[in-house]
Design a protein around this motif. Sequence first.
Motif, PDB file in Angstrom:
ATOM      1  N   ILE A 146       0.870  -1.176   0.000  1.00 24.12           N
ATOM      2  CA  ILE A 146       0.000   0.000   0.000  1.00 24.12           C
ATOM      3  C   ILE A 146       0.908   1.228   0.000  1.00 24.12           C
ATOM      4  CG2 ILE A 146      -1.796   1.268   1.217  1.00 24.12           C
ATOM      5  CD1 ILE A 146      -2.605  -1.374   2.534  1.00 24.12           C
ATOM      6  N   LEU A 147       0.831   2.022  -1.055  1.00 27.05           N
ATOM      7  CA  LEU A 147       1.770   3.118  -1.275  1.00 27.05           C
ATOM      8  C   LEU A 147       1.060   4.455  -1.408  1.00 27.05           C
ATOM      9  CD1 LEU A 147       3.813   1.499  -4.205  1.00 27.05           C
ATOM     10  CD2 LEU A 147       4.378   1.371  -1.768  1.00 27.05           C
ATOM     11  N   PHE A 148       1.660   5.489  -0.861  1.00 25.87           N
ATOM     12  CA  PHE A 148       1.343   6.847  -1.296  1.00 25.87           C
ATOM     13  C   PHE A 148       2.518   7.317  -2.137  1.00 25.87           C
ATOM     14  CE2 PHE A 148       1.956  11.441  -0.941  1.00 25.87           C
ATOM     15  CZ  PHE A 148       0.780  11.870  -1.538  1.00 25.87           C
ATOM     16  N   ILE A 149       2.233   7.847  -3.314  1.00 25.34           N
ATOM     17  CA  ILE A 149       3.272   8.362  -4.200  1.00 25.34           C
ATOM     18  C   ILE A 149       2.913   9.799  -4.544  1.00 25.34           C
ATOM     19  CG2 ILE A 149       4.558   8.050  -6.338  1.00 25.34           C
ATOM     20  CD1 ILE A 149       3.712   5.139  -6.357  1.00 25.34           C
ATOM     21  N   ASP A 150       3.808  10.731  -4.265  1.00 28.01           N
ATOM     22  CA  ASP A 150       3.490  12.136  -4.511  1.00 28.01           C
ATOM     23  C   ASP A 150       3.731  12.502  -5.975  1.00 28.01           C
ATOM     24  OD1 ASP A 150       6.212  12.686  -4.887  1.00 28.01           O
ATOM     25  OD2 ASP A 150       6.455  13.791  -3.022  1.00 28.01           O
ATOM     26  N   SER A 151       3.605  13.785  -6.282  1.00 31.79           N
ATOM     27  CA  SER A 151       3.639  14.227  -7.674  1.00 31.79           C
ATOM     28  C   SER A 151       4.991  14.760  -8.111  1.00 31.79           C
ATOM     29  CB  SER A 151       2.577  15.315  -7.896  1.00 31.79           C
ATOM     30  OG  SER A 151       2.857  16.448  -7.107  1.00 31.79           O
ATOM     31  N   GLY A 152       6.032  14.603  -7.289  1.00 28.80           N
ATOM     32  CA  GLY A 152       7.364  15.050  -7.681  1.00 28.80           C
ATOM     33  C   GLY A 152       7.917  14.234  -8.836  1.00 28.80           C
ATOM     34  N   ARG A 164      -6.932  10.420   4.791  1.00 30.02           N
ATOM     35  CA  ARG A 164      -7.742   9.297   5.265  1.00 30.02           C
ATOM     36  C   ARG A 164      -6.996   7.973   5.220  1.00 30.02           C
ATOM     37  NH1 ARG A 164     -12.504   9.921   1.109  1.00 30.02           N
ATOM     38  NH2 ARG A 164     -12.958   7.808   1.848  1.00 30.02           N
ATOM     39  N   PHE A 165      -5.905   7.884   4.483  1.00 31.23           N
ATOM     40  CA  PHE A 165      -5.224   6.612   4.234  1.00 31.23           C
ATOM     41  C   PHE A 165      -4.032   6.425   5.168  1.00 31.23           C
ATOM     42  CE2 PHE A 165      -7.411   7.710   0.346  1.00 31.23           C
ATOM     43  CZ  PHE A 165      -7.982   6.517  -0.049  1.00 31.23           C
ATOM     44  N   THR A 166      -3.644   5.157   5.341  1.00 29.63           N
ATOM     45  CA  THR A 166      -2.479   4.819   6.175  1.00 29.63           C
ATOM     46  C   THR A 166      -1.562   3.879   5.388  1.00 29.63           C
ATOM     47  OG1 THR A 166      -3.759   3.020   7.180  1.00 29.63           O
ATOM     48  CG2 THR A 166      -3.697   5.131   8.355  1.00 29.63           C
TER      49      THR A 166
END
Length: 220
Positions: free
Chosen positions: A64-70, A132-134
């Motif tokens: 489960i990943l968060f990937i930013d816009s860089g 909201r996500f972890t």
Amino acid sequence: MSDETIRRELRTLEEQGAIVREHGGARLAASAFEGPLTQRMEENAEAKLRIARAAADFVSDGAILFIDSGTTSCFIARQLVERRGLTVITNSLQVAAELGSINDNRLFLAAGEMDPGYRAFSDHSAQAYVARFTPHLAILSVGAIHAERGLMDFHPGEAAMSRIAYQTSERVLLGADSSKFGRHGLMHTAALEEVDILVTDQPLADDYARAFAHAEVVVA
């Protein structure tokens, strides 16, 4: 002019972000400006590609990943197209295009008002959605890294997104090429101590090696 007057003026210039003080002197700070995504994708592209290949090793199927816009994050996303079953949370149209609808991935795209220069969403609506996500792992880029001032960015919305990721993610992987070190950004995002994994393209100078001693550092 006395030595104390010079030191005082240098301190003032450093506080304004105009210079970076070093042992025995000072140098001009890099310009606090970022161009559009298409332009930034071409800057230091070879280094970003090496970073991306090394960073991909930290991502397993089903993560489960968060990937930013860089831009470095966009390079990393391209290296994850063989992974399966990823859950990807992002505010980046570029990342969504790379990883959405393939290999049984689940994609959660933050929305709101799009910033055309970044091809991303980072307004208050997008920030509230991402909060909201972890995630297991946040994959982040950065605008500037300073040994004393920490991590900085140039865009208010993107800086806020980074702060949310540092707060909600189990671990944070920061991809940053050597041009980011010693720069000054417009606003603070996080302390260096909040980075768990640093992937970069050049060995760290002594002061940064000490500052990132707590983290796993990979030189690609």
